[in-house]
Motif scaffolding. Structure first.
Motif, PDB file in Angstrom:
ATOM      1  N   UNK A 149       0.452  -1.454  -0.020  1.00 36.21           N
ATOM      2  CA  UNK A 149      -0.201   0.089   0.026  1.00 36.21           C
ATOM      3  C   UNK A 149       1.125   1.360  -0.085  1.00 36.21           C
ATOM      4  N   UNK A 150       1.045   1.876  -0.869  1.00 36.57           N
ATOM      5  CA  UNK A 150       1.354   3.631  -0.994  1.00 36.57           C
ATOM      6  C   UNK A 150       0.078   4.421  -1.725  1.00 36.57           C
ATOM      7  N   UNK A 151       0.341   5.768  -1.331  1.00 37.20           N
ATOM      8  CA  UNK A 151      -0.350   6.815  -2.684  1.00 37.20           C
ATOM      9  C   UNK A 151      -1.702   7.151  -2.070  1.00 37.20           C
ATOM     10  N   UNK A 152      -2.332   7.990  -2.609  1.00 37.44           N
ATOM     11  CA  UNK A 152      -3.809   8.699  -1.772  1.00 37.44           C
ATOM     12  C   UNK A 152      -4.480   8.864  -3.470  1.00 37.44           C
ATOM     13  N   UNK A 153      -5.736   8.413  -3.239  1.00 34.70           N
ATOM     14  CA  UNK A 153      -7.042   8.027  -4.148  1.00 34.70           C
ATOM     15  C   UNK A 153      -7.060   9.477  -4.495  1.00 34.70           C
ATOM     16  N   UNK A 154      -7.282   9.709  -6.368  1.00 37.70           N
ATOM     17  CA  UNK A 154      -7.606  10.862  -6.262  1.00 37.70           C
ATOM     18  C   UNK A 154      -8.967  11.703  -6.504  1.00 37.70           C
ATOM     19  N   UNK A 155      -9.261  10.826  -5.909  1.00 33.92           N
ATOM     20  CA  UNK A 155     -10.949  11.561  -5.776  1.00 33.92           C
ATOM     21  C   UNK A 155     -11.614  11.927  -4.496  1.00 33.92           C
ATOM     22  N   UNK A 156     -10.862  10.787  -3.992  1.00 30.92           N
ATOM     23  CA  UNK A 156     -11.386  10.664  -1.985  1.00 30.92           C
ATOM     24  C   UNK A 156     -10.419  10.980  -1.193  1.00 30.92           C
ATOM     25  N   UNK A 157      -9.529  11.689  -1.965  1.00 29.98           N
ATOM     26  CA  UNK A 157      -8.398  12.275  -1.037  1.00 29.98           C
ATOM     27  C   UNK A 157      -7.410  11.088   0.230  1.00 29.98           C
ATOM     28  N   UNK A 158      -8.119  10.122   0.131  1.00 26.19           N
ATOM     29  CA  UNK A 158      -8.192   8.767   1.264  1.00 26.19           C
ATOM     30  C   UNK A 158      -6.471   8.186   0.796  1.00 26.19           C
ATOM     31  N   UNK A 159      -5.689   8.143   1.573  1.00 29.66           N
ATOM     32  CA  UNK A 159      -4.856   7.438   1.834  1.00 29.66           C
ATOM     33  C   UNK A 159      -4.621   5.472   1.532  1.00 29.66           C
ATOM     34  N   UNK A 160      -4.261   4.647   0.505  1.00 28.40           N
ATOM     35  CA  UNK A 160      -4.307   3.682   0.468  1.00 28.40           C
ATOM     36  C   UNK A 160      -3.806   2.972   1.899  1.00 28.40           C
ATOM     37  N   UNK A 161      -3.111   3.444   1.817  1.00 30.56           N
ATOM     38  CA  UNK A 161      -2.616   2.152   3.685  1.00 30.56           C
ATOM     39  C   UNK A 161      -3.945   2.480   4.284  1.00 30.56           C
ATOM     40  N   UNK A 162      -4.526   4.064   5.215  1.00 31.43           N
ATOM     41  CA  UNK A 162      -5.447   3.946   6.318  1.00 31.43           C
ATOM     42  C   UNK A 162      -6.845   3.081   5.615  1.00 31.43           C
ATOM     43  N   UNK A 163      -7.460   3.124   4.201  1.00 33.67           N
ATOM     44  CA  UNK A 163      -7.988   2.714   3.814  1.00 33.67           C
ATOM     45  C   UNK A 163      -8.622   1.716   4.301  1.00 33.67           C
ATOM     46  N   UNK A 164      -6.839   0.665   4.205  1.00 35.52           N
ATOM     47  CA  UNK A 164      -6.941  -0.874   4.670  1.00 35.52           C
ATOM     48  C   UNK A 164      -6.208  -1.216   5.513  1.00 35.52           C
ATOM     49  N   UNK A 165      -6.415   0.349   7.089  1.00 34.48           N
ATOM     50  CA  UNK A 165      -5.868  -0.154   8.478  1.00 34.48           C
ATOM     51  C   UNK A 165      -4.972  -0.969   8.870  1.00 34.48           C
ATOM     52  N   UNK A 166      -4.398  -0.625   7.783  1.00 32.12           N
ATOM     53  CA  UNK A 166      -2.933  -0.663   8.515  1.00 32.12           C
ATOM     54  C   UNK A 166      -2.623   0.248   9.513  1.00 32.12           C
ATOM     55  N   UNK A 167      -1.367  -1.031  10.431  1.00 37.24           N
ATOM     56  CA  UNK A 167      -0.584  -0.739  10.854  1.00 37.24           C
ATOM     57  C   UNK A 167       0.380   0.705  10.742  1.00 37.24           C
ATOM     58  N   UNK A 168       0.918   1.406  11.528  1.00 37.96           N
ATOM     59  CA  UNK A 168       1.393   2.366  11.049  1.00 37.96           C
ATOM     60  C   UNK A 168       3.109   1.211  11.332  1.00 37.96           C
ATOM     61  N   UNK A 169       4.005   2.432  10.447  1.00 38.90           N
ATOM     62  CA  UNK A 169       5.083   1.310  10.353  1.00 38.90           C
ATOM     63  C   UNK A 169       6.215   1.965  11.491  1.00 38.90           C
TER      64      UNK A 169
END
Length: 169
Positions: A149-169
């Motif tokens: 996961x990386x990047x931000x969705x251009x329409x929703x402005x959400x970060x891919x990692x956050x939408x997957x509920x990934x643990x913070x590195x």
């Protein structure tokens, strides 16, 4: 006179039955223009930029197909083989991807919000900028996607990692 009245009633009754049958065909469950593909061979098809709402691709072969910027909201891809397909910028919100194979698919900037993908295979996918908000995924699949996961969705402005509920590195 009674015979003429009987013929007229019989004619009207048959006409109404025909109209009812035609209305069932016209007002069926699928929206006008929507197609249903079950176990169809559609390898290499191009659905780019099209509105596919109401379509079904259940158990279809969609390998190497293109859905670039397609509006596939609510579309059923149940058990479809979408290996190496290009879904860049596709809107797959509320779609059914369960048991689909998305191996080596490109999901760059795709919107999957609310999609059902619990049994979906996501091996070697590209998910840069994809939005997985409220997507039903198995925990091991979610963990594997978090590694990519990386990047931000251009329409929703959400970060891919956050939408997957990934643990913070």
């Amino acid at each position: 006179m009674k015979i003429a009245a009987w013929f007229l009633r019989n004619f009207i009754f048959k006409a109404i039955n025909i109209l009812l049958c035609l209305s069932l065909i016209v007002f069926s469950a699928n929206p006008v223009g929507a197609d249903v593909y079950v176990k169809a061979f559609l390898e290499g098809s191009d659905f780019s930029g099209r509105s596919l709402q109401g379509y079904q691709f259940n158990e279809s072969d969609l390998r190497n197909s293109s859905f670039v910027n397609a509006d596939a909201q609510g579309v059923s891809f149940f058990a479809a083989n979408m290996k190496e397909s290009n879904l860049t910028g596709a809107n797959l919100s509320n779609s059914t991807l369960d048991n689909a194979r998305l191996d080596k698919a490109n999901l760059t900037n795709a919107l999957l919000e609310g999609a059902f993908a619990y049994g979906t295979s996501f091996n070697n996918v590209i998910i840069d900028g994809a939005d997985f908000t409220d997507v039903d995924l198995r925990p091991p699949v979610r963990q594997k996607l978090c590694q990519l996961a990386k990047g931000q969705n251009p329409k929703t402005k959400r970060l891919t990692r956050e939408t997957l509920e990934c643990e913070q590195p």
